[in-house]
Design a protein around this motif. Structure first.
Motif, PDB file in Angstrom:
ATOM      1  N   UNK A  65       0.854  -1.192   0.000  1.00 14.50           N
ATOM      2  CA  UNK A  65       0.000   0.000   0.000  1.00 14.50           C
ATOM      3  C   UNK A  65       0.890   1.242   0.000  1.00 14.50           C
ATOM      4  N   UNK A  66       1.927   1.221   0.843  1.00 12.09           N
ATOM      5  CA  UNK A  66       2.843   2.359   0.950  1.00 12.09           C
ATOM      6  C   UNK A  66       3.619   2.575  -0.346  1.00 12.09           C
ATOM      7  N   UNK A  67       4.098   1.504  -0.940  1.00 15.99           N
ATOM      8  CA  UNK A  67       4.844   1.620  -2.196  1.00 15.99           C
ATOM      9  C   UNK A  67       3.968   2.250  -3.269  1.00 15.99           C
ATOM     10  N   UNK A  68       2.734   1.771  -3.359  1.00 17.94           N
ATOM     11  CA  UNK A  68       1.818   2.326  -4.347  1.00 17.94           C
ATOM     12  C   UNK A  68       1.553   3.802  -4.116  1.00 17.94           C
ATOM     13  N   UNK A  69       1.457   4.202  -2.848  1.00 21.83           N
ATOM     14  CA  UNK A  69       1.191   5.606  -2.532  1.00 21.83           C
ATOM     15  C   UNK A  69       2.374   6.495  -2.880  1.00 21.83           C
ATOM     16  N   UNK A  70       3.565   5.933  -2.867  1.00 15.44           N
ATOM     17  CA  UNK A  70       4.762   6.710  -3.190  1.00 15.44           C
ATOM     18  C   UNK A  70       5.045   6.760  -4.684  1.00 15.44           C
ATOM     19  N   UNK A  71       4.429   5.857  -5.444  1.00 16.07           N
ATOM     20  CA  UNK A  71       4.722   5.749  -6.874  1.00 16.07           C
ATOM     21  C   UNK A  71       3.683   6.503  -7.689  1.00 16.07           C
ATOM     22  N   UNK A  72       4.147   7.382  -8.556  1.00 11.49           N
ATOM     23  CA  UNK A  72       3.269   8.072  -9.475  1.00 11.49           C
ATOM     24  C   UNK A  72       3.095   7.210 -10.724  1.00 11.49           C
ATOM     25  N   UNK A  73       1.841   6.987 -11.110  1.00  9.11           N
ATOM     26  CA  UNK A  73       1.553   6.092 -12.225  1.00  9.11           C
ATOM     27  C   UNK A  73       2.247   6.556 -13.496  1.00  9.11           C
ATOM     28  N   UNK A  74       2.288   7.856 -13.708  1.00  8.45           N
ATOM     29  CA  UNK A  74       2.938   8.371 -14.912  1.00  8.45           C
ATOM     30  C   UNK A  74       4.412   8.010 -14.937  1.00  8.45           C
ATOM     31  N   UNK A  75       5.038   7.990 -13.753  1.00 15.32           N
ATOM     32  CA  UNK A  75       6.451   7.624 -13.676  1.00 15.32           C
ATOM     33  C   UNK A  75       6.652   6.159 -14.013  1.00 15.32           C
ATOM     34  N   UNK A  76       5.738   5.296 -13.536  1.00 16.30           N
ATOM     35  CA  UNK A  76       5.853   3.872 -13.819  1.00 16.30           C
ATOM     36  C   UNK A  76       5.733   3.603 -15.305  1.00 16.30           C
ATOM     37  N   UNK A  77       4.826   4.304 -15.975  1.00 16.35           N
ATOM     38  CA  UNK A  77       4.607   4.083 -17.397  1.00 16.35           C
ATOM     39  C   UNK A  77       5.812   4.530 -18.217  1.00 16.35           C
ATOM     40  N   UNK A  78       6.408   5.656 -17.821  1.00 19.98           N
ATOM     41  CA  UNK A  78       7.482   6.241 -18.619  1.00 19.98           C
ATOM     42  C   UNK A  78       8.870   5.752 -18.211  1.00 19.98           C
ATOM     43  N   UNK A  79       8.962   5.008 -17.120  1.00 23.13           N
ATOM     44  CA  UNK A  79      10.256   4.664 -16.534  1.00 23.13           C
ATOM     45  C   UNK A  79      11.177   3.997 -17.549  1.00 23.13           C
ATOM     46  N   UNK A  80      12.269   4.669 -17.877  1.00 19.84           N
ATOM     47  CA  UNK A  80      13.321   4.183 -18.765  1.00 19.84           C
ATOM     48  C   UNK A  80      12.786   3.687 -20.108  1.00 19.84           C
ATOM     49  N   UNK A  81      11.747   4.332 -20.588  1.00 14.63           N
ATOM     50  CA  UNK A  81      11.276   4.084 -21.940  1.00 14.63           C
ATOM     51  C   UNK A  81      10.790   2.677 -22.232  1.00 14.63           C
ATOM     52  N   UNK A  82      10.372   1.948 -21.209  1.00 14.30           N
ATOM     53  CA  UNK A  82       9.856   0.605 -21.432  1.00 14.30           C
ATOM     54  C   UNK A  82      10.926  -0.465 -21.564  1.00 14.30           C
ATOM     55  N   UNK A  83      12.193  -0.096 -21.474  1.00 14.45           N
ATOM     56  CA  UNK A  83      13.266  -1.085 -21.610  1.00 14.45           C
ATOM     57  C   UNK A  83      13.249  -2.134 -20.494  1.00 14.45           C
ATOM     58  N   UNK A  84      12.963  -1.736 -19.234  1.00 13.87           N
ATOM     59  CA  UNK A  84      12.892  -2.768 -18.191  1.00 13.87           C
ATOM     60  C   UNK A  84      11.809  -3.811 -18.465  1.00 13.87           C
ATOM     61  N   UNK A  85      10.669  -3.377 -18.982  1.00 15.22           N
ATOM     62  CA  UNK A  85       9.594  -4.329 -19.288  1.00 15.22           C
ATOM     63  C   UNK A  85      10.032  -5.297 -20.380  1.00 15.22           C
ATOM     64  N   UNK A  86      10.680  -4.772 -21.417  1.00 16.67           N
ATOM     65  CA  UNK A  86      11.167  -5.631 -22.496  1.00 16.67           C
ATOM     66  C   UNK A  86      12.213  -6.609 -21.967  1.00 16.67           C
TER      67      UNK A  86
END
Length: 457
Positions: free
Chosen positions: A404-425
């Motif tokens: 719950x705390x991690x989610x509250x600290x994380x901005x969704x826009x940051x998660x989507x844009x984080x390092x241009x999707x390279x970590x997901x790939x």
């Protein structure tokens, strides 16, 4: 939480309060790592004492199938009282650490109860029979609720005081150490041990290599590699704690793990049947690739009972590597990263001596390993088994609050844009490698080519 007697330093102190160094007491100087070890030890010791004295510890129930179950069981007065009692106990323990560290206990208490309420909501949602059938655990809903709250609300100061995800995670990890037993390795047998060593080692280094090739930073790479190669969310949490990783990155990896688990749970059992893979090999394959015992069991059920047994035992042997990985990752990271350079690439610096390594070493790892050693070698298997459900239930509370705390600290826009999707790939590619690599060794080790075929009947 209720009892009934049947027998007549990595991130600094828990607060940023301006206490002059020369006026700090010993307790005020303790880091959150040491407080995690202290609180985890208190919980473990208390559960052991009460259990050995013949006291039954009753935790709240969260599993339900129908509306009658929900209102008659989960939301009954008795169960709600247990939920309240558990929250009060956790608040009291955490408040001791916060208060002795110089934090504002009143604000922390208000914020903690707010977070705890939503952690309970995540348990209730995940406790539904239909939801749990698809392997969706409380972590999914805790993270989603936290992200929703963090992106909709402007967090007030009283709530920020309680958003201490690393503290909650590390305390839960100390308790998690009680589940990492050497007996599980023996139960898995030689094929399971060899598969765990080969799979974890090869997939971890492949994932880190791929991360570097795709210019994903090492902090992200270590968390990704640990999640893919060992056991998903738990391994990601341990790795992030060992390197004091960015909570946004942990949240990102956790989301990837949970998203990937759903198609894998469906496609892999189908592949076992379609390609006529023997059940014992299929089970070992599921155990080596799916990230939690729950998902392994759910997928194994679609194949057969032998696949379930083989998969769970293979997963047990792989889980043991959480502690080993945490220990070596922590040492490597302490040598690799100059102090104060969190989240940045390595810059040239002299290799630190043992004193510096000790200062940077995450002390909660010692609590985690210590708990594992005590439960593996000092306690009888019967004692360890008797307290396991209670400790597991208490540990998941810490983790739910943490997510719950991690989610509250994380901005969704940051998660989507984080390092241009390279970590997901990177994660998806490494997981595909993991799937085929583990299948190969499942055939070799559980197919009778090197060892007799294990009998799981």
């Amino acid at each position: 939480m209720s009892t009934q007697n049947n027998a007549s330093e990595t991130t600094g102190a828990l607060t940023d309060a301006g206490i002059a160094p020369d006026k700090k007491t010993f307790l005020q100087s303790l880091t959150e790592d040491w407080w995690a070890v202290i609180l985890g030890t208190i919980i473990i010791a208390t559960v052991l004492y009460l259990t050995n004295s013949g006291t039954t510890i009753t935790l709240p129930a969260y599993k339900w199938a129908t509306s009658e179950d929900l209102f008659g069981k989960i939301l009954s007065g008795q169960n709600l009282l247990l939920i309240l009692e558990t929250g009060v106990v956790f608040l009291a323990l955490a408040a001791i650490a916060i208060g002795l560290s110089g934090g504002n206990v009143a604000r922390f208490a208000a914020g903690f109860l707010f977070i705890y309420f939503f952690a309970i909501i995540s348990f209730i949602i995940a406790g539904n029979k239909s939801v749990s059938y698809f392997g969706l655990e409380y972590v999914v809903f805790a993270l989603l609720i936290g992200i929703l709250l963090g992106n909709v609300l402007t967090l007030p100061d009283w709530l920020k005081e309680a958003v201490r995800s690393e503290f909650y995670i590390k305390t839960g990890l100390v308790i998690l150490g009680t589940t990492i037993l050497s007996a599980d390795l023996i139960k898995a047998g030689l094929p399971g041990i060899v598969q765990a060593v080969i799979v974890v080692t090869a997939v971890w280094f492949f994932s880190l290599w791929l991360s570097r090739r795709l210019k994903v930073d090492d902090e992200f790479g270590v968390i990704l590699a640990s999640a893919v190669s060992i056991c998903g969310v738990s391994a990601a949490i341990v790795a992030a704690g060992a390197i004091n990783g960015d909570k946004r990155k942990l949240s990102y990896v956790t989301t990837l793990v949970l998203i990937m688990a759903i198609p894998m749970m469906i496609i892999q059992p189908w592949a076992v049947k379609y390609f006529h893979i023997p059940d014992v090999i299929g089970g070992a394959w599921l155990g080596g690739t799916l990230d939690t015992t729950a998902t392994v069991t759910a997928a194994g059920d679609l194949v057969g009972p032998i696949a379930v047994k083989a998969g769970v035992i293979a997963k047990f042997s792989q889980n043991v590597f959480i502690g080993v990985a945490a220990f070596f990752i922590a040492i490597w990271w302490a040598y690799k990263k100059p102090k104060g350079e969190k989240g940045k690439r390595l810059i040239k610096a002299e290799s630190p001596g043992l004193k510096i390594v000790w200062e940077r070493f995450p002390k909660f790892v010692l609590g985690f390993v210590g708990a594992s050693l005590v439960f593996s070698f000092l306690l009888s298997p019967a004692t360890a088994k008797s307290v396991a459900p209670t400790l597991n239930g208490l540990r998941t509370v810490w983790f739910a609050i943490a997510f719950i705390s991690i989610g509250m600290e994380a901005k969704f826009s940051s998660l989507v844009k984080l390092q241009g999707g390279r970590p997901a790939f990177t994660f998806v590619t490494a997981q595909i490698f993991n799937i085929f690599w583990t299948l190969l060794w499942a055939y070799i080790l559980f197919g009778g080519y090197l060892f007799p075929v294990p009998d799981f009947k």
